[in-house]
Design a protein around this motif. Structure first.
Motif, PDB file in Angstrom:
ATOM      1  N   SER A   1     -29.243  80.193  41.428  1.00 34.92           N
ATOM      2  CA  SER A   1     -28.888  78.789  41.627  1.00 34.92           C
ATOM      3  C   SER A   1     -28.483  78.178  40.294  1.00 34.92           C
ATOM      4  O   SER A   1     -29.166  78.378  39.299  1.00 34.92           O
ATOM      5  CB  SER A   1     -30.069  77.991  42.197  1.00 34.92           C
ATOM      6  N   VAL A   2     -27.362  77.460  40.316  1.00 34.48           N
ATOM      7  CA  VAL A   2     -26.880  76.815  39.098  1.00 34.48           C
ATOM      8  C   VAL A   2     -26.602  75.362  39.426  1.00 34.48           C
ATOM      9  O   VAL A   2     -26.058  75.048  40.487  1.00 34.48           O
ATOM     10  CB  VAL A   2     -25.572  77.472  38.596  1.00 34.48           C
ATOM     11  N   SER A   3     -27.007  74.462  38.527  1.00 41.74           N
ATOM     12  CA  SER A   3     -26.660  73.064  38.765  1.00 41.74           C
ATOM     13  C   SER A   3     -26.127  72.431  37.495  1.00 41.74           C
ATOM     14  O   SER A   3     -26.354  72.924  36.389  1.00 41.74           O
ATOM     15  CB  SER A   3     -27.883  72.297  39.276  1.00 41.74           C
ATOM     16  N   PHE A   4     -25.385  71.352  37.672  1.00 45.31           N
ATOM     17  CA  PHE A   4     -24.819  70.612  36.551  1.00 45.31           C
ATOM     18  C   PHE A   4     -25.363  69.194  36.578  1.00 45.31           C
ATOM     19  O   PHE A   4     -25.425  68.581  37.636  1.00 45.31           O
ATOM     20  CB  PHE A   4     -23.295  70.542  36.674  1.00 45.31           C
ATOM     21  N   ARG A   5     -25.748  68.716  35.396  1.00 47.26           N
ATOM     22  CA  ARG A   5     -26.091  67.293  35.312  1.00 47.26           C
ATOM     23  C   ARG A   5     -24.790  66.539  35.110  1.00 47.26           C
ATOM     24  O   ARG A   5     -24.083  66.755  34.138  1.00 47.26           O
ATOM     25  CB  ARG A   5     -27.025  67.043  34.137  1.00 47.26           C
ATOM     26  N   ALA A   6     -24.471  65.671  36.053  1.00 46.16           N
ATOM     27  CA  ALA A   6     -23.254  64.887  35.912  1.00 46.16           C
ATOM     28  C   ALA A   6     -23.640  63.419  35.929  1.00 46.16           C
ATOM     29  O   ALA A   6     -24.781  63.074  36.253  1.00 46.16           O
ATOM     30  CB  ALA A   6     -22.292  65.206  37.058  1.00 46.16           C
TER      31      ALA A   6
ATOM     32  N   VAL B   1     -25.277  68.130  40.372  1.00 47.69           N
ATOM     33  CA  VAL B   1     -24.340  68.879  41.202  1.00 47.69           C
ATOM     34  C   VAL B   1     -24.903  70.275  41.415  1.00 47.69           C
ATOM     35  O   VAL B   1     -25.040  71.044  40.461  1.00 47.69           O
ATOM     36  CB  VAL B   1     -22.956  68.982  40.531  1.00 47.69           C
ATOM     37  N   LYS B   2     -25.223  70.594  42.662  1.00 45.67           N
ATOM     38  CA  LYS B   2     -25.763  71.927  42.933  1.00 45.67           C
ATOM     39  C   LYS B   2     -24.600  72.860  43.241  1.00 45.67           C
ATOM     40  O   LYS B   2     -24.192  73.029  44.384  1.00 45.67           O
ATOM     41  CB  LYS B   2     -26.744  71.871  44.104  1.00 45.67           C
ATOM     42  N   ALA B   3     -24.062  73.454  42.203  1.00 37.67           N
ATOM     43  CA  ALA B   3     -22.817  74.202  42.352  1.00 37.67           C
ATOM     44  C   ALA B   3     -23.025  75.567  43.001  1.00 37.67           C
ATOM     45  O   ALA B   3     -22.210  76.039  43.779  1.00 37.67           O
ATOM     46  CB  ALA B   3     -22.141  74.368  40.994  1.00 37.67           C
ATOM     47  N   VAL B   4     -24.109  76.228  42.655  1.00 40.44           N
ATOM     48  CA  VAL B   4     -24.425  77.515  43.267  1.00 40.44           C
ATOM     49  C   VAL B   4     -25.840  77.415  43.831  1.00 40.44           C
ATOM     50  O   VAL B   4     -26.761  77.008  43.138  1.00 40.44           O
ATOM     51  CB  VAL B   4     -24.348  78.655  42.223  1.00 40.44           C
TER      52      VAL B   4
ATOM     53  N   ILE C   1     -21.489  81.699  30.028  1.00 32.31           N
ATOM     54  CA  ILE C   1     -20.559  80.732  29.440  1.00 32.31           C
ATOM     55  C   ILE C   1     -20.541  79.451  30.265  1.00 32.31           C
ATOM     56  O   ILE C   1     -19.501  78.795  30.419  1.00 32.31           O
ATOM     57  CB  ILE C   1     -19.122  81.308  29.304  1.00 32.31           C
ATOM     58  N   LEU C   2     -21.697  79.072  30.802  1.00 33.59           N
ATOM     59  CA  LEU C   2     -21.779  77.798  31.514  1.00 33.59           C
ATOM     60  C   LEU C   2     -21.584  76.666  30.507  1.00 33.59           C
ATOM     61  O   LEU C   2     -22.009  76.768  29.371  1.00 33.59           O
ATOM     62  CB  LEU C   2     -23.155  77.662  32.164  1.00 33.59           C
ATOM     63  N   PRO C   3     -20.934  75.573  30.947  1.00 31.65           N
ATOM     64  CA  PRO C   3     -20.821  74.432  30.037  1.00 31.65           C
ATOM     65  C   PRO C   3     -22.212  73.873  29.693  1.00 31.65           C
ATOM     66  O   PRO C   3     -23.195  74.188  30.360  1.00 31.65           O
ATOM     67  CB  PRO C   3     -20.013  73.416  30.842  1.00 31.65           C
ATOM     68  N   LYS C   4     -22.255  73.023  28.685  1.00 31.27           N
ATOM     69  CA  LYS C   4     -23.548  72.535  28.173  1.00 31.27           C
ATOM     70  C   LYS C   4     -24.411  71.856  29.227  1.00 31.27           C
ATOM     71  O   LYS C   4     -25.634  71.939  29.186  1.00 31.27           O
ATOM     72  CB  LYS C   4     -23.293  71.550  27.024  1.00 31.27           C
ATOM     73  N   ASN C   5     -23.759  71.145  30.155  1.00 31.47           N
ATOM     74  CA  ASN C   5     -24.566  70.420  31.141  1.00 31.47           C
ATOM     75  C   ASN C   5     -24.941  71.280  32.340  1.00 31.47           C
ATOM     76  O   ASN C   5     -25.533  70.802  33.293  1.00 31.47           O
ATOM     77  CB  ASN C   5     -23.831  69.150  31.604  1.00 31.47           C
ATOM     78  N   GLY C   6     -24.600  72.560  32.285  1.00 29.10           N
ATOM     79  CA  GLY C   6     -24.939  73.450  33.387  1.00 29.10           C
ATOM     80  C   GLY C   6     -26.204  74.224  33.089  1.00 29.10           C
ATOM     81  O   GLY C   6     -26.519  74.508  31.928  1.00 29.10           O
ATOM     82  N   ARG C   7     -26.934  74.580  34.123  1.00 29.78           N
ATOM     83  CA  ARG C   7     -28.197  75.263  33.910  1.00 29.78           C
ATOM     84  C   ARG C   7     -28.470  76.212  35.068  1.00 29.78           C
ATOM     85  O   ARG C   7     -28.181  75.882  36.226  1.00 29.78           O
ATOM     86  CB  ARG C   7     -29.317  74.235  33.828  1.00 29.78           C
TER      87      ARG C   7
END
Lengths: 343, 315
Positions: free
Chosen positions: A7-12, A17-20, A53-59
């Protein structure tokens, strides 16, 4: 390689954003796995998580990416240096922005060799010419000293592939490698990737939005929607025996050369990944949705040893639903042609 | 049948567009479009296929006179539009022919609202009444499958498919009789391509449009077109009805294009042989021309080539 419950999410600005959302798959040695989905389905994010290589706000929220006995999900940037570009390489979608416009292409290939493998400049050049030859760039010696703008789109993509192959990787991740190309050039690049795979025994993860492209490439296919794998199987399973309504819709939207019936498009757009609808994320666009689809997310149902799908339609109590007639006809017609050919 | 219907609405005759560039005193000429002739009938969808750099976009742009033709004539509804550019000619062209562009991001001004983007053409045509413009923009938005509320938003708030719908609304709001759609779906996902293609087809019927559809993918072109022209390096090499071109492609380049279209069928894909076209063989200057193999199906070839194509077509 095995990816488990990733599971991967981005803080926007607008929220999380729950991308995966819980993606699991495995990649066997020498196999091509295609990940297919529309823009925003999370297919590229999955690939970025694998390469760190996820962007900084991705985790990465949870899950594991096991490669060679190690969990890449827990790797630090330092540790990734040993893997990225060496064991696992990437072919980008847009060859023009992937290459440095003010550096001769030869240098861009040898750079991968001298920096990551510590080769001497002379040996790197010999190797680079070999690679350019292997990816079908004619007149390597001259081409070596040219800049990317002097290359056509197809030739540029060959350069990008040569760079990816420079370190002799085990896994090649191709992120929409032919989307920016013409159909004729696309056919050539696909042939090239197939050839290289066979010669070098590579494993390939092939990411695309076009199911048609993967028909002659993929051993197995995973169809992604809204951050989840909704159907996974061998390419025969997906093309001849699809069971998920989303896969049906994707297949029906491919223009068919044999008939001129209206194309079936998927109504609506992909859901807002911040405020996902309850239940199955595809249900608002799904004309086969049952009431339960709007309440609870379907689990993965097993169809066969190689084939599984996440749709309530596979539940024993679900109403019996057949795939759209247009698609069934096409599959039947293809099968008839095949039998005729074999005779 | 009136005299107007006996002639194509758009007639292109022997059209050439050459670009020349000077470098170190040497002039190089690129023949982007070289002696192309065809006609498009009223209400017809004419597909133009070819790979990047074959001149299909230049041809489209020369027809609406974004470029001045090097030689040849273009007639629209019987009126010659290839001559000297005047204000009246520009107005005549823009009133009658509208264009839909490939890149839905680059072709919409990011600082204008959808209302301004679509309404701009009306403003130029003297629709000064603000509320009238708003009414027509909202009507157009609904016709292309968007909502009236979208008028106040900016392009970046829309997805690729929606942006392409805005581009279509902008083209149609001035009520043109012909549309030139230059690769309108190449930048979109396959599932969204289907939406836009279906939309174009239904709008064409609704507004009685004539469409010139430019693309590099023959399967998409075949879907929308009545007739298809294939371009290769500035020349039109084959021209026929779309079913005919699919079932009986004759020119080797057309065959290569057809063989490159991916099909959702792993078995036939794996056994399929791709045909690659390596360019024409050298023939004497002037021996090549568009020659009709059967009525309505022409190929760019020599006299000897024609005979061979005729045999192949009959076989």
């Amino acid at each position: 390689m095995r990816v488990d419950d990733l599971s991967v999410s981005f803080r926007a600005y607008a929220g999380l954003v729950k991308a995966v959302r819980g993606v699991s798959f495995h990649l066997d040695k020498g196999e091509t796995l295609a990940i297919v989905g529309e823009s925003g389905s999370g297919k590229s994010v999955t690939m970025k998580a694998i390469l760190g290589i996820l962007p900084k706000n991705g985790r990465i929220d949870s899950g594991s990416i096991i490669y060679d006995g190690q969990d890449l999900a827990k790797f630090t940037e330092q540790e990734f240096y040993q893997i990225r570009g060496k064991k696992i390489s990437l072919v980008f979608q847009d060859p023009l922005s992937a290459l440095n416009p003010i550096m001769i292409v030869g240098k861009q290939i040898t750079e991968a060799l001298t920096l990551s493998l510590g080769m001497s400049k002379e040996r790197a050049k010999v190797r680079a010419l070999e690679l350019m030859n292997a990816v079908g760039i004619p007149d390597c010696e001259t081409r070596f000293h040219q800049y990317p703008f002097q290359f056509s789109g197809g030739m540029r993509q060959r350069v990008v592939i040569a760079i990816a192959l420079a370190s002799d990787p085990e896994i090649l991740i191709c992120d929409e490698p032919t989307t920016a190309l013409d159909v004729t050039i696309q056919a050539r690049i696909l042939e090239l990737i197939k050839e290289i795979k066979a010669q070098r025994g590579l494993s390939i993860i092939f990411i695309t939005h076009d199911l048609g492209v993967v028909a002659n490439m993929a051993d197995r296919i995973a169809v992604m929607y809204a951050g989840k794998i909704v159907e996974m199987g061998t390419s025969d399973d997906i093309f001849y025996r699809p069971v998920h309504p989303y896969t049906w819709a994707l297949l029906s939207s491919i223009p068919d050369l044999d008939t001129k019936e209206a194309l079936v498009s998927i109504p609506g757009t992909t859901p807002d990944m911040i405020h996902l609808p309850p239940g199955d994320a595809f249900s608002p666009r799904n004309k086969y949705a049952v009431a339960l689809d709007f309440e609870r997310e379907p689990p993965m149902f097993r169809v066969s040893d190689t084939h599984c799908a996440a749709t309530w339609l596979l539940h024993p109590n679900a109403p019996k639903v057949e795939m759209p007639e247009l698609l069934a006809n096409r599959i039947r017609r293809n099968a008839e042609e095949r039998i005729a050919d074999e005779r | 049948m009136s005299a107007e219907e006996l002639r194509p609405i758009l007639e292109v005759e022997n059209l050439s567009k050459h670009f020349s560039s000077k470098r170190r005193g040497r002039t190089t000429v690129v023949k982007a479009v070289d002696g192309v002739s065809f006609g498009i009938w009223k209400g017809e969808t004419f597909g133009l296929v070819g790979e990047s750099g074959c001149g299909k976009t230049t041809l489209g742009r020369t027809i609406i006179r974004l470029y001045a033709p090097t030689s040849g004539t273009i007639r629209f509804s019987g009126r010659e539009v290839s001559g000297k550019m005047t204000g009246a000619l520009r107005k005549y062209l823009t009133d009658n022919i509208a264009m839909i562009f490939q890149d839905p991001i680059a072709s919409l001004n990011p600082r204008m609202t959808v209302q301004e983007i679509i309404g701009e053409g009306l403003k130029i045509r003297g629709v000064t009444d603000e509320s009238e413009r708003r009414r027509r923009v909202e009507y157009m938005l609904e016709r292309v499958g968007l909502q009236a509320e979208h008028a106040t938003r900016y392009p970046h708030e829309f997805s690729g498919g929606q942006r392409q719908r805005i581009g279509i609304a902008r083209a149609l709001v001035v009520e043109p009789s012909m549309i030139i759609a230059d690769e309108p779906v190449s930048a979109l996902d396959v599932s969204v391509q289907a939406q836009v293609i279906n939309l174009l087809n239904s709008l064409k019927r609704e507004f009685h449009l004539t469409v010139m559809f430019i693309a590099h993918n023959l399967s998409v072109v075949k879907y929308v077109s009545d007739r298809v022209g294939v371009m290769y390096y500035g020349k039109l090499v084959e021209l026929a009805e779309s079913d005919e071109i699919y079932h009986h492609p004759l020119h080797p380049y057309t065959k290569a294009l057809l063989s490159a279209v991916p099909q959702p069928d792993p078995h036939s894909e794996k056994s399929r042989r791709r045909i690659f076209y390596e360019g024409p063989q050298a023939v004497p200057e002037g021996a090549l021309a568009m020659r009709e193999v059967i009525p309505g199906h022409s190929v760019y070839c020599t006299e000897a080539g024609l005979a061979a194509y005729r045999r192949e077509r009959d076989a």
